[in-house]
Design a protein around this motif. Sequence first.
Motif, PDB file in Angstrom:
ATOM      1  N   LEU A   1     -22.110  14.565 -24.201  1.00  0.00           N
ATOM      2  CA  LEU A   1     -23.111  13.389 -24.149  1.00  0.00           C
ATOM      3  C   LEU A   1     -23.881  13.334 -25.576  1.00  0.00           C
ATOM      4  O   LEU A   1     -23.776  11.973 -26.238  1.00  0.00           O
TER       5      LEU A   1
ATOM      6  N   ARG B   1     -23.018   9.912 -28.073  1.00  0.00           N
ATOM      7  CA  ARG B   1     -24.354   9.019 -28.064  1.00  0.00           C
ATOM      8  C   ARG B   1     -24.453   9.063 -29.787  1.00  0.00           C
ATOM      9  O   ARG B   1     -24.615   7.889 -30.364  1.00  0.00           O
TER      10      ARG B   1
ATOM     11  N   TYR C   1     -25.138   3.706 -23.919  1.00  0.00           N
ATOM     12  CA  TYR C   1     -25.357   4.389 -22.402  1.00  0.00           C
ATOM     13  C   TYR C   1     -24.289   3.876 -21.446  1.00  0.00           C
ATOM     14  O   TYR C   1     -23.876   4.766 -20.777  1.00  0.00           O
TER      15      TYR C   1
ATOM     16  N   ALA D   1     -21.935   6.553 -19.762  1.00  0.00           N
ATOM     17  CA  ALA D   1     -21.817   6.856 -18.253  1.00  0.00           C
ATOM     18  C   ALA D   1     -20.285   6.489 -17.844  1.00  0.00           C
ATOM     19  O   ALA D   1     -19.888   7.521 -16.998  1.00  0.00           O
TER      20      ALA D   1
ATOM     21  N   LYS E   1     -25.225   5.159 -14.921  1.00  0.00           N
ATOM     22  CA  LYS E   1     -25.727   4.668 -16.434  1.00  0.00           C
ATOM     23  C   LYS E   1     -27.309   5.052 -16.413  1.00  0.00           C
ATOM     24  O   LYS E   1     -27.798   5.577 -17.424  1.00  0.00           O
TER      25      LYS E   1
ATOM     26  N   ILE F   1     -28.080   8.765 -17.846  1.00  0.00           N
ATOM     27  CA  ILE F   1     -27.890   9.032 -19.281  1.00  0.00           C
ATOM     28  C   ILE F   1     -29.125   9.264 -19.863  1.00  0.00           C
ATOM     29  O   ILE F   1     -28.925  10.394 -20.751  1.00  0.00           O
TER      30      ILE F   1
END
Length: 163
Positions: free
Chosen positions: A118, A122, A128, A132, A139, A142
């Motif tokens: 994650l 990011r 997002y 997802a 979504k 997230i």
Amino acid sequence: MKFEEIFKSQYTYVVKYIMKIVKNQEIAESIAQDVFIQLYKTNWKEIENIKAWLIKTSIYSSYNHIRSEKRHELRIEKASLNLETIDIQTLDDKYIKKEEIEDVRSTMNELREQDKKLLILRYSGFKYKEIAEILGVEKSSIGTMLVRAQKKFKKIHTERKGR
């Protein structure tokens, strides 16, 4: 008068004249050769006073040499100062960056696999929606998952720094 005769009769005089300006025999001889090359390349047979022309050209060439040497010395000095500063900064920056990278990697290794993915996704610039899809979650989840992963990372990282 032939060029060779002019050269033989005036060369020593030109070198001595240039020596008064540059104060170095080798440089004076080199400049004198350049002056005679310039004379040869011009239409020297039409010059009324060759000795005056040689003196004038010798002066210009000598001062051009001095100016170019000063500029060269300044460039070398500036470059060496920049290199010293850059070398010191670069070494420090590299060491600090390497340490920071190692700290982040160690902290990341203590996170759960999903939290690692994650955070990596990011901070790699994924949106997002894309995250997802990659992780196979909703979504809408997230944002919450990301905040939790960041808090876990911060907690572990702070604890590691305190050790």
